[in-house]
Each structure stands twice: as structure tokens, then as C-alpha cells.
Design a protein around this motif. Sequence first.
Motif, PDB file in Angstrom:
ATOM      1  N   TRP A 202      65.157  12.514   6.410  1.00 43.46           N
ATOM      2  CA  TRP A 202      64.115  12.721   7.418  1.00 43.46           C
ATOM      3  C   TRP A 202      63.621  14.167   7.452  1.00 43.46           C
ATOM      4  O   TRP A 202      62.424  14.409   7.656  1.00 43.46           O
ATOM      5  CB  TRP A 202      64.598  12.278   8.800  1.00 43.46           C
ATOM      6  CG  TRP A 202      65.619  13.163   9.456  1.00 43.46           C
ATOM      7  CD1 TRP A 202      66.974  13.088   9.350  1.00 43.46           C
ATOM      8  CD2 TRP A 202      65.348  14.257  10.342  1.00 43.46           C
ATOM      9  NE1 TRP A 202      67.578  14.062  10.093  1.00 43.46           N
ATOM     10  CE2 TRP A 202      66.611  14.785  10.729  1.00 43.46           C
ATOM     11  CE3 TRP A 202      64.193  14.839  10.846  1.00 43.46           C
ATOM     12  CZ2 TRP A 202      66.725  15.878  11.587  1.00 43.46           C
ATOM     13  CZ3 TRP A 202      64.306  15.928  11.708  1.00 43.46           C
ATOM     14  CH2 TRP A 202      65.556  16.429  12.071  1.00 43.46           C
ATOM     15  N   VAL A 203      64.507  15.127   7.206  1.00 46.73           N
ATOM     16  CA  VAL A 203      64.070  16.524   7.208  1.00 46.73           C
ATOM     17  C   VAL A 203      63.145  16.787   6.022  1.00 46.73           C
ATOM     18  O   VAL A 203      62.079  17.401   6.162  1.00 46.73           O
ATOM     19  CB  VAL A 203      65.286  17.468   7.164  1.00 46.73           C
ATOM     20  CG1 VAL A 203      64.827  18.920   7.022  1.00 46.73           C
ATOM     21  CG2 VAL A 203      66.125  17.317   8.428  1.00 46.73           C
ATOM     22  N   THR A 204      63.555  16.309   4.847  1.00 47.79           N
ATOM     23  CA  THR A 204      62.725  16.492   3.657  1.00 47.79           C
ATOM     24  C   THR A 204      61.389  15.798   3.816  1.00 47.79           C
ATOM     25  O   THR A 204      60.349  16.331   3.405  1.00 47.79           O
ATOM     26  CB  THR A 204      63.453  15.947   2.407  1.00 47.79           C
ATOM     27  OG1 THR A 204      64.703  16.608   2.276  1.00 47.79           O
ATOM     28  CG2 THR A 204      62.616  16.177   1.155  1.00 47.79           C
ATOM     29  N   TRP A 207      59.021  17.882   5.745  1.00 46.42           N
ATOM     30  CA  TRP A 207      58.493  18.964   4.908  1.00 46.42           C
ATOM     31  C   TRP A 207      57.455  18.419   3.941  1.00 46.42           C
ATOM     32  O   TRP A 207      56.397  19.036   3.735  1.00 46.42           O
ATOM     33  CB  TRP A 207      59.625  19.634   4.133  1.00 46.42           C
ATOM     34  CG  TRP A 207      59.152  20.872   3.435  1.00 46.42           C
ATOM     35  CD1 TRP A 207      59.167  22.142   3.934  1.00 46.42           C
ATOM     36  CD2 TRP A 207      58.541  20.962   2.137  1.00 46.42           C
ATOM     37  NE1 TRP A 207      58.620  23.021   3.028  1.00 46.42           N
ATOM     38  CE2 TRP A 207      58.224  22.331   1.913  1.00 46.42           C
ATOM     39  CE3 TRP A 207      58.228  20.038   1.147  1.00 46.42           C
ATOM     40  CZ2 TRP A 207      57.614  22.779   0.750  1.00 46.42           C
ATOM     41  CZ3 TRP A 207      57.621  20.483  -0.025  1.00 46.42           C
ATOM     42  CH2 TRP A 207      57.330  21.828  -0.218  1.00 46.42           C
TER      43      TRP A 207
END
Length: 271
Positions: A202-204, A207
Motif C-alpha cells: 500500500w505504501v508503494t 508513491w
Amino acid sequence: MNEPRSTYPFIARGASAELFDMGGGQALKLFRDSVSDEMIAREADASAHAAACGVPTAAATGQRIWDGRRGIIYPRLEGATLMDWISRNPMRAGWALDRMGEIHAVMHRVDGGTLRSLKQVLATDIAYGPAPDALQRAAIAYLETLPGGDALTHGDFHLGNVMMTPHGMMVIDWSKAAAGHPAADAVRSEMLMRFGIGPSDWVTNLWRDWAARRLRRSHAAASGVSTRDIDAWRPVVALAWLRARDATGRTPAFMRYLDGALKQAGLPFTG
């Protein structure tokens, strides 16, 4: 696949080819058997055409067979892919994406010359893709209403196909090049940035979505391609993606993206 029987040092490996250092500032890109002769010739011709027209890239200097494998000879580029460079310089990601968008716009000011038609590529991918027949027919009819365009388009313009070298950014891998509308190529890059092969936590993903928006804005500012142009091309470029692309871990997100684009264009959607 066995490496060539030579002393050429190995440089890198990709999905379709391997790269070796020939010495003397040259590199040999050897393709896998699954890659067509047409695609290899297109990559060589498009790289030379782009370089001659001022696009920052390495122009093919020849083709050769080595150890039974087909290859292209290029000037060797020193440096890292933009993906690797950003991972080491995260605070400069915005600058790098802005410069990448400017280079994309420079490319789109070049005439596509004798390259294949991007509209025809999209029509073929839609016709041979998995979409229902009714949607295929409607999408191809819609595609025919869009302006053709004759700009040089890359077809695979993402962080892995731009290198950061001592002489600045350089575009590589012209195997999917065509002549078409800049907005279609910009949509393709948006999808590659958001849904292409790569990590999918989810973080990637946050981004990746941010990077795709940043690249699109910088390209629009440098090229004049409008949001309306992007919206018009998004449904057919996204539908064509289904023929051969896997959205990896972001498949549900991509299907929502596709359905939204189809719905906005008044085409039957899958949801």
C-alpha cells in the motif's frame, strides 16, 4: 538461456534480452528467442531515428548474430535506471519525474516517420484481447473517432526505461515505438507507472500513484496535451492493455481505472 560463448562481461538482464559489455564503449543487447525479428528491427530503427531528431537516447549502431542469438549493438550507457537512481535519491524524485516528463514531450515533438500506426496497434490489441465482443466493437468504433497523430511515441516509457547517466537522462528500449497521438503515449506511461510490474504494497502504491500524476503534469506542461486529451484516450489505451499486460498485485485497482475510463467515454464497462 546460455550466455554467449565470449569474454563479454554480463551487464544486465531484462524480460526480453540480456546486455553485455563489448568493450570500446559498446554494448551488445541479445534478445530471447520469443522476440520477433520485427520487434528487434523496430527497436533499432526507432532508436536511430529518435537520436537523429534530438531525443536523448543511444542510437543503435548495428545488428548482429552472436552464438545463434539476434542482437543490437549500442553505445554503452554508464549509470543506473531512473528507478534505481530515485531509490538512492528519494528527495530528488519530484525533480527527476519533472525532467522525465519534459523528455517525453521532446519525444512527442518528433515525427514518427515510417513507424507503425499506434491507432492500429491499439485496435489490434483490443480485438485480440479478452474484452467481450460488444465492448471490443464499441471501443474500436470509438478509437476511429480519435485523432490519429503522427508523433514519435515510445510505448513503454517508465522509470526502468530511462537511465541517469553522467550526460543526463537517456531513453532506452524502443521496441514498442509507433507513430501516434502524444496523449495515448502519456496514458500508457500513466498505467505503467501505476500498474506495471513492481512492488505492490500500500505504501508503494501511494508513491506509484503520486509519481504517475507528477509525470503526467510535467508532460502536460511541456507538451500542451490537455486533461481532455488524456481522458479521451484513456479508455482505449487501458482496454488494449488487457491483451498482454498483467497489473500484478494491482489488478482490482486497474479494473476500477478501466471501468471509470470506459464509463466516462460512454462505452460499456465491465463492472
